[in-house]
Write an enzyme that holds these catalytic residues in place. Sequence first.
Site, PDB file in Angstrom:
ATOM      1  N   GLN A  46      -8.116   7.964   9.866  1.00 60.32           N
ATOM      2  CA  GLN A  46      -9.421   8.521  10.206  1.00 60.32           C
ATOM      3  C   GLN A  46      -9.741   8.416  11.693  1.00 60.32           C
ATOM      4  O   GLN A  46     -10.593   9.148  12.191  1.00 60.32           O
ATOM      5  CB  GLN A  46     -10.514   7.831   9.377  1.00 60.32           C
ATOM      6  CG  GLN A  46     -10.234   7.793   7.887  1.00 60.32           C
ATOM      7  CD  GLN A  46     -10.089   9.163   7.255  1.00 60.32           C
ATOM      8  OE1 GLN A  46     -10.379  10.177   7.869  1.00 60.32           O
ATOM      9  NE2 GLN A  46      -9.632   9.201   6.014  1.00 60.32           N
ATOM     10  N   ASP A  98       1.742   4.949   0.439  1.00 61.52           N
ATOM     11  CA  ASP A  98       1.198   6.057   1.205  1.00 61.52           C
ATOM     12  C   ASP A  98       1.273   7.372   0.433  1.00 61.52           C
ATOM     13  O   ASP A  98       2.314   7.709  -0.149  1.00 61.52           O
ATOM     14  CB  ASP A  98       1.987   6.190   2.513  1.00 61.52           C
ATOM     15  CG  ASP A  98       1.540   7.367   3.354  1.00 61.52           C
ATOM     16  OD1 ASP A  98       0.401   7.332   3.860  1.00 61.52           O
ATOM     17  OD2 ASP A  98       2.318   8.328   3.501  1.00 61.52           O
ATOM     18  N   ARG A 101       0.874  -1.168   0.000  1.00 54.20           N
ATOM     19  CA  ARG A 101       0.000   0.000   0.000  1.00 54.20           C
ATOM     20  C   ARG A 101       0.912   1.218   0.000  1.00 54.20           C
ATOM     21  O   ARG A 101       1.714   1.412   0.920  1.00 54.20           O
ATOM     22  CB  ARG A 101      -0.911  -0.019   1.225  1.00 54.20           C
ATOM     23  CG  ARG A 101      -1.880   1.170   1.323  1.00 54.20           C
ATOM     24  CD  ARG A 101      -1.363   2.208   2.278  1.00 54.20           C
ATOM     25  NE  ARG A 101      -2.329   3.247   2.596  1.00 54.20           N
ATOM     26  CZ  ARG A 101      -2.036   4.350   3.268  1.00 54.20           C
ATOM     27  NH1 ARG A 101      -0.800   4.565   3.712  1.00 54.20           N
ATOM     28  NH2 ARG A 101      -2.948   5.258   3.513  1.00 54.20           N
ATOM     29  N   GLU A 161      -2.782   5.132  -1.814  1.00 54.18           N
ATOM     30  CA  GLU A 161      -3.486   6.215  -1.136  1.00 54.18           C
ATOM     31  C   GLU A 161      -3.180   7.454  -1.959  1.00 54.18           C
ATOM     32  O   GLU A 161      -2.013   7.810  -2.136  1.00 54.18           O
ATOM     33  CB  GLU A 161      -3.022   6.415   0.299  1.00 54.18           C
ATOM     34  CG  GLU A 161      -3.795   7.541   0.983  1.00 54.18           C
ATOM     35  CD  GLU A 161      -3.115   8.104   2.212  1.00 54.18           C
ATOM     36  OE1 GLU A 161      -3.815   8.712   3.036  1.00 54.18           O
ATOM     37  OE2 GLU A 161      -1.890   7.966   2.331  1.00 54.18           O
TER      38      GLU A 161
END
Length: 600
Positions: free
Chosen positions: A394, A271, A269, A304
Site C-alpha cells: 500500500q 503471498d 504469510r 493474502e
Amino acid sequence: MDTLAPRHGARLQKHGAHLQTQVQNPAQQEAITQFSLWAPDADAVAVKLENGQLHDLQPLADGWFSRLVPCGAGTGYQFVINDHLKVPDPASRAQLDDVLGMSCVVDHAAYPWQNPDWRGRPWHEAIIYEVHVGLLGGFAEAEVILPHLAELGITAIELMPLNEFPGARNWGYDGAEIFAPESSYGTPDELKHLIDTAHSLGLMVIIDVVYNHFGPEGNFLGQYAKGFFREDIQTPWGAAIDFRRREVRDFFCENALMWLEDYRADGLRLDAVHAISEKDFLVELAERVSSAIPSNRHIHLILENEANNASLLEQGFTAQWNDDGHNILHHLLTGEKEGYYSEFMESPTTKLARFLREGFIFQGEASRHGHARGEPSGHLPPTAFVLFLQNHDQVGNRAFGERLIELTDEDSLKVAVILLLLSPMVPLLFMGEEWGTRKPFFYFTDHHDELAKAVCEGRRNEFREFELFSHPEMREKIPDPNDPQTYVNSMIDYRERHEPGHEAWWHFYHTLLELRHRWIIPYLPDTRVEQVTILAERSVSATWRLGNGSQLRIDINLADNPVKLESPPGPRRQLFSHRVDNDHWHEGILPSRSAMVSLD
C-alpha cells in the site's frame, strides 16, 4: 560434521522435493550428500562440484535423478542437464553468487540454537511489524532494531520474502531460489541467529513466502521439467504453476516446512494465493504443516487473498490480510478514489460499518472488474483478520512511495491508528510508521539491460490510467526501480525516532500498545462483535464482547463536524481518547476527527 536427524532426512527423501540430504559414513567419518533432481524432460543429469568433479546422477522412476556424493557442507555445486545446460539447484539451500551462481550444500542441523525450548506465542497475542531486511543492511544488522520493537510492544516481526532473487536489491517477490536465503542479506546461519535473537526477546518471526510465481530471471525449471507449469492458465508472471502435480505440491510444501523446522520460524504469510487456481493445494499445505509440527508449538499461517475465501480460514489458516479494511480506511482518510479505491467511494460509511461488523466488505458482491468476489465472513472471530493502515504494497505500489502521514491530516491519522491498535483485529505496522517517518518506500529491483528497461517501462505504465499520470512526461518522473538511488531513498534510520516531532508519534504508538497488552490481549479469545452503529457520515460506533465478558467500545468520527452518540459512555472505563475532553465524554459528543475507547 553432524548428521541430519534421520526423521528429517527420511521426510525429505520420501517426498523428493529436489532437496539435499547430508548423511555420515560411520565407518570413515566421511561427509556424504545426496543430490536429487526432478527433471522428467532430461535424458541425463549430473552434479558438478566446485572443484570440477562431475558425478552422473542415476535415473529413477517418475523423472527423478539421484546420487550419493562424497562432499559436505560448504561445497559449491550445480546440475548439468543433458551434458550442456548448467543450472543451480531449484531447491538450493544457499547460493554462492546470486541466482545464476553455484548452489551450496548446507547442514541445517549444525546450528547451535540458543532458545531450543521456544514454542512461539498464541495468535491472539500477535502485534505484527513488517520489515524489509535489505533496507536494514541484512540479517545481522536487522537484529539491532529488535530491542526497539520489543520495547514498543511488538510481538511478531514479519520479514518480506527472503528467497534468493536477481541482484542485491528487490522486494523479494521476484524469487528464483525459494529455499535459499538471499545471499546479499547474509548466510543461513545469520538468518537463524536473527530468528534466535528475536525469540530471546519474545518476538515471533513470520516469513513472507511466494508460491504463486517465480521471478523473471534465474529459474530454469521450464527447460527440464515443463510439467511444473501449465500453459492453459496465464498469470501476470507467465504460465501458471501446475499445482495438480504431486511433485509440484511437494516442492512448495517442503519449502514451507523448511522455514518452520530448519529455521524455526513461527509462521508464514502466503503471498497472493488468489493467483493459485487449486485451492485444495492450500488446504493440503496447511494439513501437512499441522501434521509435521509438534502440537506444543504455535504456528500461524496467514493469507493474502484478494478473493476473500473465508472458508480457508476454517481449514487450517489462521488469518488473512484484510485489504478491504485498509482500503475503506484509506479512502476515508485521503479521499482517493482511483484504482481499487473506486470500489469504496460509494456509501463509504456503510462499508466501514460492514468491515467492523463482519471483517470482509466484499462477500460475494461484484468487484470493479465485474466478477463476484468473496465469501461470507461475519461468523469468523475478529482475530481472523489482520488489519493495517500501511504495508509494503500500500506504500510501495504508489508511484512515489508516499506514506500515509503525507496524505492525510494528523488528527484523522491518529483516529485510524487508535482503531488499528485497540480493536480486536490483529494489527500490523509497517517499518517506520511508529515514529511518523516521512521517508518514502519505493518499488526497487536490480535488473539489467533489456529486462531492466522492460521492468521500468512496465512500472510506469501501471499508472497510465491515473489522472495525474495520463501524460507520458509525468510517468517519466516515477522513479526507475533499477536506479540504485531509488533503493537508497527508501532506507530509514531508526535513530530518527529520537528526533523532535518523531518522539511524540513513538510515544503515541507505545501508549496504545501498552493498553492493548493490558486490557485487550488477555481477553481476546472468544471475542465476538456485538453491534456496529452508523452515527453519521464518516462516523461509527462499534462494540465487541471480550472473552472475559467485558465490553470494548470504540467510537470514531472522521467527519469535519461533531457527532452526538446515541448512548454516552458515562461511567465506563475511559481507555483512551483523542480530541475528547471530559464534557465531551460525559455528554456523548464526538468532536471532528476524534475517537473514544472505553470498557464497561
